[in-house]
Write a protein that holds these residues in place. Sequence first.
Motif, PDB file in Angstrom:
ATOM      1  N   TYR A   3     -11.178   4.903 -14.621  1.00  0.00           N
ATOM      2  CA  TYR A   3     -10.254   4.164 -14.499  1.00  0.00           C
ATOM      3  C   TYR A   3      -8.907   4.694 -14.447  1.00  0.00           C
ATOM      4  CZ  TYR A   3      -7.056   0.215 -15.612  1.00  0.00           C
ATOM      5  OH  TYR A   3      -5.985  -0.648 -15.742  1.00  0.00           O
ATOM      6  N   HIS A   4      -8.732   5.722 -15.363  1.00  0.00           N
ATOM      7  CA  HIS A   4      -7.752   6.691 -15.537  1.00  0.00           C
ATOM      8  C   HIS A   4      -7.449   7.452 -14.070  1.00  0.00           C
ATOM      9  CE1 HIS A   4      -4.499   9.393 -16.961  1.00  0.00           C
ATOM     10  NE2 HIS A   4      -5.381  10.670 -16.435  1.00  0.00           N
ATOM     11  N   LYS A   5      -8.770   7.984 -13.566  1.00  0.00           N
ATOM     12  CA  LYS A   5      -8.444   8.737 -12.173  1.00  0.00           C
ATOM     13  C   LYS A   5      -8.052   7.657 -11.065  1.00  0.00           C
ATOM     14  CE  LYS A   5     -11.253  11.360  -8.940  1.00  0.00           C
ATOM     15  NZ  LYS A   5     -12.575  11.664  -8.467  1.00  0.00           N
ATOM     16  N   ASP A   6      -8.417   6.274 -11.330  1.00  0.00           N
ATOM     17  CA  ASP A   6      -8.011   5.219 -10.078  1.00  0.00           C
ATOM     18  C   ASP A   6      -6.532   5.209 -10.322  1.00  0.00           C
ATOM     19  OD1 ASP A   6     -10.524   4.979  -9.401  1.00  0.00           O
ATOM     20  OD2 ASP A   6     -10.858   3.327 -10.494  1.00  0.00           O
ATOM     21  N   LYS A   7      -5.887   5.057 -11.549  1.00  0.00           N
ATOM     22  CA  LYS A   7      -4.540   4.879 -11.758  1.00  0.00           C
ATOM     23  C   LYS A   7      -3.632   6.109 -11.136  1.00  0.00           C
ATOM     24  CE  LYS A   7      -4.501   2.709 -16.133  1.00  0.00           C
ATOM     25  NZ  LYS A   7      -4.082   2.703 -17.595  1.00  0.00           N
ATOM     26  N   GLN A   8      -4.120   7.283 -11.528  1.00  0.00           N
ATOM     27  CA  GLN A   8      -3.451   8.612 -10.956  1.00  0.00           C
ATOM     28  C   GLN A   8      -3.597   8.366  -9.381  1.00  0.00           C
ATOM     29  OE1 GLN A   8      -1.770  10.321 -12.835  1.00  0.00           O
ATOM     30  NE2 GLN A   8      -1.236  11.747 -11.210  1.00  0.00           N
ATOM     31  N   GLN A   9      -4.752   8.259  -8.914  1.00  0.00           N
ATOM     32  CA  GLN A   9      -4.951   8.297  -7.275  1.00  0.00           C
ATOM     33  C   GLN A   9      -3.928   7.368  -6.671  1.00  0.00           C
ATOM     34  OE1 GLN A   9      -9.134   7.750  -6.858  1.00  0.00           O
ATOM     35  NE2 GLN A   9      -9.307  10.188  -6.279  1.00  0.00           N
ATOM     36  N   ALA A  10      -3.943   6.070  -7.301  1.00  0.00           N
ATOM     37  CA  ALA A  10      -3.199   5.007  -6.956  1.00  0.00           C
ATOM     38  C   ALA A  10      -1.681   5.296  -6.913  1.00  0.00           C
ATOM     39  CB  ALA A  10      -3.173   3.712  -7.437  1.00  0.00           C
ATOM     40  N   PHE A  11      -1.169   5.964  -7.920  1.00  0.00           N
ATOM     41  CA  PHE A  11       0.104   6.374  -8.045  1.00  0.00           C
ATOM     42  C   PHE A  11       0.443   7.538  -7.142  1.00  0.00           C
ATOM     43  CE2 PHE A  11       3.442   8.855  -9.672  1.00  0.00           C
ATOM     44  CZ  PHE A  11       4.322   8.206  -9.981  1.00  0.00           C
ATOM     45  N   ALA A  14       0.932   6.274  -3.633  1.00  0.00           N
ATOM     46  CA  ALA A  14       2.236   5.355  -3.400  1.00  0.00           C
ATOM     47  C   ALA A  14       3.330   6.459  -3.252  1.00  0.00           C
ATOM     48  CB  ALA A  14       2.517   4.434  -4.586  1.00  0.00           C
ATOM     49  N   GLN A  15       3.461   7.774  -4.240  1.00  0.00           N
ATOM     50  CA  GLN A  15       4.274   8.746  -4.033  1.00  0.00           C
ATOM     51  C   GLN A  15       4.230   9.351  -2.733  1.00  0.00           C
ATOM     52  OE1 GLN A  15       3.634  11.753  -6.793  1.00  0.00           O
ATOM     53  NE2 GLN A  15       5.820  11.794  -7.551  1.00  0.00           N
ATOM     54  N   GLN A  16       3.089   9.637  -2.230  1.00  0.00           N
ATOM     55  CA  GLN A  16       2.993  10.505  -0.949  1.00  0.00           C
ATOM     56  C   GLN A  16       3.492   9.593   0.179  1.00  0.00           C
ATOM     57  OE1 GLN A  16      -1.018  11.477   0.128  1.00  0.00           O
ATOM     58  NE2 GLN A  16      -0.423  13.026   1.649  1.00  0.00           N
TER      59      GLN A  16
END
Length: 85
Positions: A3-11, A14-16
């Motif tokens: 779940y934490h990884k998904d948050k980071q990947q999604a963020f 978006a940033q990229q």
Amino acid sequence: MPYHKDKQQAFQAAQQSMNQTEDIYRDFVVDSEDYGHHLKHLKEEINETYQQIENALEVASETQRPQLERFRNDLDKIVKKVDEK
């Protein structure tokens, strides 16, 4: 901890996407020969970035949320500037 990884990947997505949109906008020239093509490309990138931000907001942590909101506000400003041209 997926779940934490998904948050980071999604963020990060978006940033990229936001960085790419800003790069395209910076290179955007109103009176260029390829104006129509560049405008279409910029609008596609903007739409993609909005989608990435929305996706990230769905799973964002409390620390990521303000930055994602800033991305969205910055994107709104770019859209407004493009519409004024």
